[in-house]
Design an enzyme around this catalytic site. Structure first.
Site, PDB file in Angstrom:
ATOM      1  N   LYS A  45      -5.301  30.506 -14.785  1.00  0.00           N
ATOM      2  CA  LYS A  45      -4.147  31.075 -14.076  1.00  0.00           C
ATOM      3  C   LYS A  45      -2.854  30.647 -14.762  1.00  0.00           C
ATOM      4  CE  LYS A  45      -1.230  30.093 -10.821  1.00  0.00           C
ATOM      5  NZ  LYS A  45      -0.086  30.865 -11.339  1.00  0.00           N
ATOM      6  N   GLU A  66      -2.587  16.959 -16.015  1.00  0.00           N
ATOM      7  CA  GLU A  66      -1.572  16.662 -17.032  1.00  0.00           C
ATOM      8  C   GLU A  66      -0.240  16.999 -16.379  1.00  0.00           C
ATOM      9  OE1 GLU A  66      -2.160  15.220 -19.719  1.00  0.00           O
ATOM     10  OE2 GLU A  66      -4.163  15.743 -20.437  1.00  0.00           O
TER      11      GLU A  66
HETATM   12  P1  NAD Z   1       4.347  23.746 -11.499  1.00  0.00           P
HETATM   13  O1  NAD Z   1       3.586  22.545 -11.111  1.00  0.00           O
HETATM   14  O2  NAD Z   1       5.344  24.275 -10.539  1.00  0.00           O
HETATM   15  O3  NAD Z   1       3.338  24.957 -11.822  1.00  0.00           O
HETATM   16  C1  NAD Z   1       2.271  24.804 -12.709  1.00  0.00           C
HETATM   17  C2  NAD Z   1       1.206  25.843 -12.380  1.00  0.00           C
HETATM   18  O4  NAD Z   1       0.682  25.548 -11.080  1.00  0.00           O
HETATM   19  C3  NAD Z   1       1.714  27.273 -12.313  1.00  0.00           C
HETATM   20  O5  NAD Z   1       0.726  28.145 -12.793  1.00  0.00           O
HETATM   21  C4  NAD Z   1       1.920  27.495 -10.824  1.00  0.00           C
HETATM   22  O6  NAD Z   1       1.856  28.849 -10.445  1.00  0.00           O
HETATM   23  C5  NAD Z   1       0.762  26.703 -10.263  1.00  0.00           C
HETATM   24  N1  NAD Z   1       0.945  26.243  -8.881  1.00  0.00           N
HETATM   25  C6  NAD Z   1       2.104  25.986  -8.224  1.00  0.00           C
HETATM   26  N2  NAD Z   1       1.846  25.561  -6.986  1.00  0.00           N
HETATM   27  C7  NAD Z   1       0.501  25.539  -6.844  1.00  0.00           C
HETATM   28  C8  NAD Z   1      -0.380  25.182  -5.791  1.00  0.00           C
HETATM   29  N3  NAD Z   1       0.082  24.748  -4.631  1.00  0.00           N
HETATM   30  N4  NAD Z   1      -1.717  25.270  -6.003  1.00  0.00           N
HETATM   31  C9  NAD Z   1      -2.200  25.677  -7.188  1.00  0.00           C
HETATM   32  N5  NAD Z   1      -1.417  26.048  -8.223  1.00  0.00           N
HETATM   33  C10 NAD Z   1      -0.074  25.975  -8.048  1.00  0.00           C
HETATM   34  O7  NAD Z   1       5.009  23.426 -12.906  1.00  0.00           O
HETATM   35  P2  NAD Z   1       5.964  24.320 -13.794  1.00  0.00           P
HETATM   36  O8  NAD Z   1       7.316  24.331 -13.172  1.00  0.00           O
HETATM   37  O9  NAD Z   1       5.302  25.607 -14.101  1.00  0.00           O
HETATM   38  O10 NAD Z   1       5.971  23.454 -15.153  1.00  0.00           O
HETATM   39  C11 NAD Z   1       6.733  22.327 -15.328  1.00  0.00           C
HETATM   40  C12 NAD Z   1       5.937  21.063 -15.036  1.00  0.00           C
HETATM   41  O11 NAD Z   1       4.754  21.007 -15.832  1.00  0.00           O
HETATM   42  C13 NAD Z   1       6.731  19.825 -15.418  1.00  0.00           C
HETATM   43  O12 NAD Z   1       6.600  18.848 -14.427  1.00  0.00           O
HETATM   44  C14 NAD Z   1       6.081  19.370 -16.709  1.00  0.00           C
HETATM   45  O13 NAD Z   1       6.247  18.012 -17.006  1.00  0.00           O
HETATM   46  C15 NAD Z   1       4.665  19.731 -16.459  1.00  0.00           C
HETATM   47  N6  NAD Z   1       3.923  19.819 -17.724  1.00  0.00           N
HETATM   48  C16 NAD Z   1       3.044  18.826 -18.035  1.00  0.00           C
HETATM   49  C17 NAD Z   1       2.371  18.842 -19.268  1.00  0.00           C
HETATM   50  C18 NAD Z   1       1.426  17.742 -19.671  1.00  0.00           C
HETATM   51  O14 NAD Z   1       0.688  17.938 -20.622  1.00  0.00           O
HETATM   52  N7  NAD Z   1       1.424  16.606 -19.011  1.00  0.00           N
HETATM   53  C19 NAD Z   1       2.593  19.908 -20.154  1.00  0.00           C
HETATM   54  C20 NAD Z   1       3.487  20.904 -19.794  1.00  0.00           C
HETATM   55  C21 NAD Z   1       4.151  20.852 -18.577  1.00  0.00           C
END
Ligand code: NAD
Length: 524
Positions: free
Chosen positions: A188, A262
């Site tokens: 997703k 992650e």
């Molecule tokens: P997010 O957590 O808002 O979303 C990530 C994914 O999760 C998206 O596909 C979103 O639609 C989905 N999602 C959101 N709520 C959900 C739920 N309740 N249940 C299941 N899925 C859900 O993050 P973002 O704003 O898309 O990305 C930024 C974040 O990602 C930052 O915190 C960044 O540090 C982190 N990130 C971490 C890594 C790593 O390798 N550690 C790499 C890239 C980004």
């Protein structure tokens, strides 16, 4: 079919509607609704629409993946590896097309970011294709009369949920790590950046049996939650924020399924007094991921500078950053593109306002974005640097996920290490010193999963990557990471033709009686 999503955007008459991939077929959602995808470089411009997947779509994809698992797990690891290699070659052949789509939807500059991301994603397919046969078990010497060995078994249907900042790389990571050892996957992507992932899925689908890879598009609250809670999903793998990570872990706890997380970061960069030079300045810029608008989990967004070099280092940093060009992500001259969307743009602006309001803080570069001119047409922001920040302030503790660097002076080495570790995150860290002994001693006491000395580069396949503390659990990009979440099924042989099995995988538990023959072992 109708379009949903109340964005302040005009839908052009010629906006293309993309389809998602379920069971080898390109499909709209059961409800027929679509979500618009906006390009961050031009506010309000919709570049495509993708299906709004809901419960019925998630359920269909899980069923397709479960069915495909039955034969995919039986293919030899070597043959699965060969398919990964074919995908790598096709990704490379189509890299320019993928890079353009990626830049258009993420706002990341094509020259400094997107081409490199595609190349790394292809490298991942190549890496996992090459190590596929390493899915080895072990033999345990329990005595002359006993043959005891283990097999590494896939878990079944995996749900991979990814963010928008590096969708192709992270999508490739979830695909390779799940599929190579014999799992099937429902991927997703984030609703802000699903387009390049769908193109990558098309490449994969040309080589994979139907249902092995499924891609569902939709929001986190809807399709993400449903996927995480679906009883047919045997493993959850999220790259995203720590907040969402907690909800994924709760969903995994409900069913006791393995989980890889992650998550976010607020990574320190520590500069010792002997490292006030141009190479380190460039490495700090790289480590902060300024050319990705700071939108990276590993952004070294807390700069701990020794007090004796503070002013001269900041001067060099500002000079160097001022030479970078911000603008159209598809322009070859552009170094820095746009922030992903209006919501994230506002969030970053709020952090900048918060930094400006703190007593004693100084803004030495950037700040709030321009309200007029070409950059105001998209979600563009200049690299922003605050000095004289306190490590306990919000702007130094929370992940901004934007081009905002806070710098903090230190005098005593222990003080620098204490401040670097005083964070609920522990993802990356960067240490700069010409005294390699001092640099390594410091690296060893920093509580981060990935520490670089005298460089600020990106992750490479083969190295185990992952976080400490609220930055996550599990490791990715490596063979160990892939093997870690497989079931280890143990087989004990006590008599010449009769075997006693101790198995821990659901598949074997269902099929295996306590005693089996050599013949049936071969079938397992
Ligand atoms: P997010 O957590 O808002 O979303 C990530 C994914 O999760 C998206 O596909 C979103 O639609 C989905 N999602 C959101 N709520 C959900 C739920 N309740 N249940 C299941 N899925 C859900 O993050 P973002 O704003 O898309 O990305 C930024 C974040 O990602 C930052 O915190 C960044 O540090 C982190 N990130 C971490 C890594 C790593 O390798 N550690 C790499 C890239 C980004």
């Amino acid at each position: 079919m109708k379009t949903v999503g109340k964005m302040n955007a005009k839908v052009n008459g010629n906006v293309e509607r993309k389809l998602m991939l379920i069971d080898g077929e390109w499909t709209a959602s059961a409800g027929g609704e679509f979500i618009p995808v906006e390009t961050p470089a031009k506010k309000g411009t919709i570049i495509a629409e993708v299906p709004r997947a809901m419960e019925a779509d998630v359920d269909r994809s899980v069923k397709a993946a479960a069915k495909a698992f039955e034969s995919w797990k039986r293919m030899s690891p070597r043959d699965r590896g060969k398919l990964m290699l074919k995908i790598a070659a096709d990704m490379e052949a189509q890299s320019e097309n993928l890079a353009k789509t990626l830049s258009l939807e993420t706002g990341n500059a094509i020259r400094t970011q997107s081409r490199g991301e595609i190349a790394l994603a292809a490298d991942l397919f190549r890496f996992y294709g090459g190590v596929a046969s390493e899915q080895k078990g072990e033999t345990v010497p329990l005595g002359e009369q006993v043959l005891c060995y283990s097999r590494r078994e896939p878990v079944g249907v995996v749900a991979g949920i990814i963010p928008w900042n590096s969708p192709i790389l992270l999508g490739a990571l979830k695909i390779t790590m799940a599929l190579t050892p014999g799992n099937t996957l429902i991927l997703k992507p984030a609703s802000d950046a699903p387009l390049a992932v769908l193109k990558m899925a098309r490449i994969c689908n040309a080589h994979l049996p139907r249902g092995v890879l499924n891609v569902v598009t939709g929001s986190g609250n809807e399709c993400g939650t449903m996927l995480a809670r679906h009883s047919g999903v045997r493993k959850l793998s999220l790259t995203g924020s720590s907040e969402v990570g907690k909800s994924i872990m709760a969903a995994a706890a409900e069913r006791i399924v393995p989980v890889t997380l992650e998550l976010g970061g607020k990574s320190p960069q520590i500069v010792f007094p002997d490292a006030d030079d141009d190479h380190v300045v460039q490495s700090v810029i790289n480590g902060m991921r300024f050319t990705r608008q700071g939108q990276s989990c590993t952004a070294g967004s807390r700069l701990f500078l020794h007090a004796s070099i503070f002013d001269s280092f900041i001067d060099k940093l500002v000079k160097k950053l001022s030479t970078l060009k911000i603008g159209d992500p598809l322009d070859e001259a552009t170094d820095i593109g746009a922030i992903i969307n209006r919501m994230q743009f506002k969030k970053v602006c709020d952090y900048v306002k918060d930094g400006l309001e703190q007593k004693g803080s100084r803004l030495v570069m950037g700040g709030l974005p321009p309200k007029a001119g070409p950059l105001a047409q998209g979600y563009f922001m200049e690299p922003t640097i605050f000095t004289h920040i306190k490590n306990e302030w919000r702007i130094a503790r929370e992940e901004v996920f934007g081009p905002v660097l806070v710098s903090i002076p230190w005098e005593d080495e222990e003080e620098a290490i204490r401040m670097a570790n005083d964070s609920h995150y522990g993802l990356a860290a960067y240490v700069y010193s010409h005294d390699i002994g001092k640099a390594l001693r410091t690296a060893h006491v920093i509580e981060s999963g990935w520490i670089q000395v005298n460089q600020g580069l990106g992750i490479l396949p083969g190295t185990s990557y992952g976080g400490f503390k609220q930055s996550g659990m599990g490791r990715e990009y490596s063979l160990e990471g892939m093997l870690d979440k497989l079931y280890a099924a143990q087989v004990h042989h006590r008599e010449p033709s009769v075997l006693t099995l101790q198995v821990h995988s659901p598949r074997c538990c269902k099929r295996s009686p306590g005693r089996v023959t050599f013949k049936s072992l071969q079938r397992l």
